[in-house]
Design an enzyme around this catalytic site. Structure first.
Site, PDB file in Angstrom:
ATOM      1  N   ILE A 223      -1.903  -7.626  14.581  1.00  0.00           N
ATOM      2  CA  ILE A 223      -0.800  -7.411  15.532  1.00  0.00           C
ATOM      3  C   ILE A 223      -1.283  -6.577  16.714  1.00  0.00           C
ATOM      4  O   ILE A 223      -1.058  -6.927  17.877  1.00  0.00           O
ATOM      5  CB  ILE A 223       0.383  -6.706  14.817  1.00  0.00           C
ATOM      6  CG1 ILE A 223       0.834  -7.533  13.619  1.00  0.00           C
ATOM      7  CG2 ILE A 223       1.540  -6.473  15.786  1.00  0.00           C
ATOM      8  CD1 ILE A 223       1.730  -6.796  12.645  1.00  0.00           C
TER       9      ILE A 223
ATOM     10  N   PHE B  51      -3.773   3.148  15.045  1.00  0.00           N
ATOM     11  CA  PHE B  51      -4.023   4.159  14.022  1.00  0.00           C
ATOM     12  C   PHE B  51      -5.108   3.643  13.087  1.00  0.00           C
ATOM     13  O   PHE B  51      -5.205   2.431  12.862  1.00  0.00           O
ATOM     14  CB  PHE B  51      -2.747   4.449  13.218  1.00  0.00           C
ATOM     15  CG  PHE B  51      -1.958   5.602  13.775  1.00  0.00           C
ATOM     16  CD1 PHE B  51      -1.310   5.487  14.993  1.00  0.00           C
ATOM     17  CD2 PHE B  51      -1.864   6.801  13.077  1.00  0.00           C
ATOM     18  CE1 PHE B  51      -0.591   6.557  15.518  1.00  0.00           C
ATOM     19  CE2 PHE B  51      -1.148   7.866  13.584  1.00  0.00           C
ATOM     20  CZ  PHE B  51      -0.511   7.748  14.804  1.00  0.00           C
TER      21      PHE B  51
ATOM     22  N   ASN C 215       0.853  -1.198   0.000  1.00  0.00           N
ATOM     23  CA  ASN C 215       0.000   0.000   0.000  1.00  0.00           C
ATOM     24  C   ASN C 215       0.886   1.245   0.000  1.00  0.00           C
ATOM     25  O   ASN C 215       2.110   1.147  -0.012  1.00  0.00           O
ATOM     26  CB  ASN C 215      -0.948  -0.027   1.210  1.00  0.00           C
ATOM     27  CG  ASN C 215      -0.191  -0.106   2.515  1.00  0.00           C
ATOM     28  OD1 ASN C 215       0.552   0.803   2.861  1.00  0.00           O
ATOM     29  ND2 ASN C 215      -0.357  -1.203   3.240  1.00  0.00           N
TER      30      ASN C 215
HETATM   31  O1  C5P Z   1      -8.039  -3.025  10.988  1.00  0.00           O
HETATM   32  P1  C5P Z   1      -7.182  -1.904  10.515  1.00  0.00           P
HETATM   33  O2  C5P Z   1      -6.087  -2.345   9.605  1.00  0.00           O
HETATM   34  O3  C5P Z   1      -7.937  -0.773   9.879  1.00  0.00           O
HETATM   35  O4  C5P Z   1      -6.533  -1.312  11.856  1.00  0.00           O
HETATM   36  C1  C5P Z   1      -5.545  -0.362  11.863  1.00  0.00           C
HETATM   37  C2  C5P Z   1      -4.723  -0.450  13.117  1.00  0.00           C
HETATM   38  O5  C5P Z   1      -4.452  -1.807  13.451  1.00  0.00           O
HETATM   39  C3  C5P Z   1      -3.376   0.186  12.929  1.00  0.00           C
HETATM   40  O6  C5P Z   1      -2.939   0.639  14.210  1.00  0.00           O
HETATM   41  C4  C5P Z   1      -2.532  -0.982  12.432  1.00  0.00           C
HETATM   42  O7  C5P Z   1      -1.150  -0.773  12.682  1.00  0.00           O
HETATM   43  C5  C5P Z   1      -3.086  -2.137  13.231  1.00  0.00           C
HETATM   44  N1  C5P Z   1      -3.069  -3.430  12.538  1.00  0.00           N
HETATM   45  C6  C5P Z   1      -2.248  -4.438  13.013  1.00  0.00           C
HETATM   46  N2  C5P Z   1      -2.252  -5.658  12.411  1.00  0.00           N
HETATM   47  C7  C5P Z   1      -3.054  -5.907  11.351  1.00  0.00           C
HETATM   48  C8  C5P Z   1      -3.886  -4.901  10.866  1.00  0.00           C
HETATM   49  C9  C5P Z   1      -3.859  -3.664  11.469  1.00  0.00           C
HETATM   50  O8  C5P Z   1      -1.496  -4.205  13.960  1.00  0.00           O
HETATM   51  N3  C5P Z   1      -3.026  -7.089  10.794  1.00  0.00           N
END
Ligand code: C5P
Length: 410
Positions: A317, A333, A218
């Site tokens: 994560i 975020f 992305n």
């Molecule tokens: O669910 P989404 O991707 O919109 O959520 C965004 C937040 O979750 C951000 O803080 C991103 O770093 C974290 N995130 C994560 N692991 C993922 C997806 C998102 O830590 N697989």
């Protein structure tokens, strides 16, 4: 939206001394960086430094006459070494030659620069030195003894860096670059809101491979996460930055772990999370990845049919760290394209984190400016449009306050 652009070093006064060395040219650039950040800079130079760069250049860059003699009659009381060091927030010697370091270590004061270093009030005007010399001179036991003495006396040693030297040799002893010195000075002068705290930050995109030459990623540049890492280090935290594939320099004093894909980011973060008081997830982690990774490049077969790529979900994560018992203070975020507040609120609850920072993804990815919407259990607050470095400092201060409220002893 209003933008309060505040200069990082506004109101700070730096006493900048040059001793003899080729690296004097880097100090000219450093003066520019300091003054652009709002600091006032008083330059002093030794007789040896005058062989490498002129006072004219340094006066033009700093906007103040350069001082080089303790007998300069321009000071009304003829005590430049006292007057100048009383008003400074920091004294930096850059470049600091081997000879000048030896002088400082001995507390000698036979010309203006060393005299001022000795006469400065140690409580209000810390001393930093940026060594610059040939690698053999740096490695010499006499220099190492002197440097150890300076450290014992409370002096900060900035660098030196390693690499090719003016003499053609390669090794330790190069003066740090102006931008590196600038970062270290900012850190020395910043309020220590996060002293003694450990922070873990994710930043950048992830790259989910399809085959050896293609993948899904992305537009995240990592700039916000890197700015937060830098601001947190300036605020006194010990920072680990887990970065996806980005083209950004590691902030000074930050430990960086590079990863490519979401699973690697997860594997790097989870074991470290319990050792940290704060986890900030700025990374734009891919939600899905190709279920299998072709060992060879997928070829067109001429039929016109596109390959079907089966996807599977990546581990979350942030949610996994938030589910630890006890979790670090977690900040998520949300990069949205619409309905920022609504999505940010929902995401905060879904990920079960105390603080969720919303921003408009297409408006921020790759940009140097952004605006943040901080959403917590009580409501929301905007940090208005500004450069990412300023936003990061404001966010770090906000997080420090939250930590303090959670544990007032912290
Ligand atoms: O669910 P989404 O991707 O919109 O959520 C965004 C937040 O979750 C951000 O803080 C991103 O770093 C974290 N995130 C994560 N692991 C993922 C997806 C998102 O830590 N697989």
């Amino acid at each position: 939206m209003s933008e309060t652009s505040f200069l990082q070093l506004a109101g700070k006064h730096v006493l900048l001394g040059l001793s003899g060395g080729i690296a004097c040219y880097k100090t000219a650039e450093l003066i520019r960086l300091l003054t652009k950040a709002g600091a006032s800079v008083q330059v002093m130079m030794t007789e040896a430094a005058e062989q490498f760069i002129t006072a004219v250049t340094l006066q033009a860059l700093s906007g103040r006459p350069v001082l080089s003699s303790q007998w300069d009659a321009r000071e009304p009381n003829n005590m430049a070494h006292i007057n100048l060091s009383r008003e400074a927030d920091l004294m930096l010697i850059a470049p600091a030659s081997a000879d000048f370091i030896a002088k400082l270590a001995q507390g000698r004061a036979d010309e203006l620069l060393s005299l001022t270093a000795l006469a400065r009030p140690m409580g209000t005007c810390p001393l930093a030195v940026a060594p610059a010399m040939n690698r053999e001179m740096w490695a010499h036991p006499a220099t190492q003894r002197n440097v150890a003495q300076l450290i014992a006396d409370g002096t900060q040693i900035l660098g030196p860096g390693a690499g090719e030297q003016a003499c053609g040799e390669v090794g330790d002893g190069r003066m740090l670059e102006a931008a590196e010195l600038f970062e270290d000075i900012c850190a020395m002068l910043a309020p220590k809101h996060l002293a003694g705290k450990k922070l873990l930050i994710t930043a950048g995109p992830t790259f989910e491979p399809i085959d050896p030459v293609r993948g899904i990623t992305n537009h995240s540049s990592g700039k916000m996460g890197f700015a937060i890492a830098r601001a947190a280090r300036e605020a006194g935290a010990e920072v680990t930055l887990v970065a996806g594939p980005v083209h950004l320099a590691t902030p000074r004093g930050v430990r960086r772990i590079d990863v490519q894909n979401a699973q690697q980011m997860f594997d790097a973060v989870l074991p470290l999370a319990p050792q940290n008081e704060v986890f900030i997830a700025t990374a734009a982690v891919a939600d899905w990845r190709p279920a299998s990774h072709a060992q060879q490049k997928i070829k067109k077969d001429g039929s016109g049919a596109a390959p079907m790529i089966a996807m599977c979900e990546n581990p979350d994560i942030l949610a996994s760290v938030a589910a630890l018992n006890p979790p670090p203070f977690c900040v998520g975020f949300a990069a949205e394209s619409e309905k920022l507040l609504e999505h940010a609120r929902a995401k905060r609850l879904r990920k079960n984190v105390p603080l969720l920072v919303g921003n408009i993804g297409p408006a921020t990815f790759g940009q140097d400016h952004n605006a943040l919407l901080l959403v917590d259990a009580r409501g929301e607050r905007e940090i208005p449009h500004n450069d990412k470095a300023s936003l990061a400092r404001q966010l770090v201060q906000d997080i420090a306050q939250r930590l303090h409220q959670t544990d007032p002893k912290a």
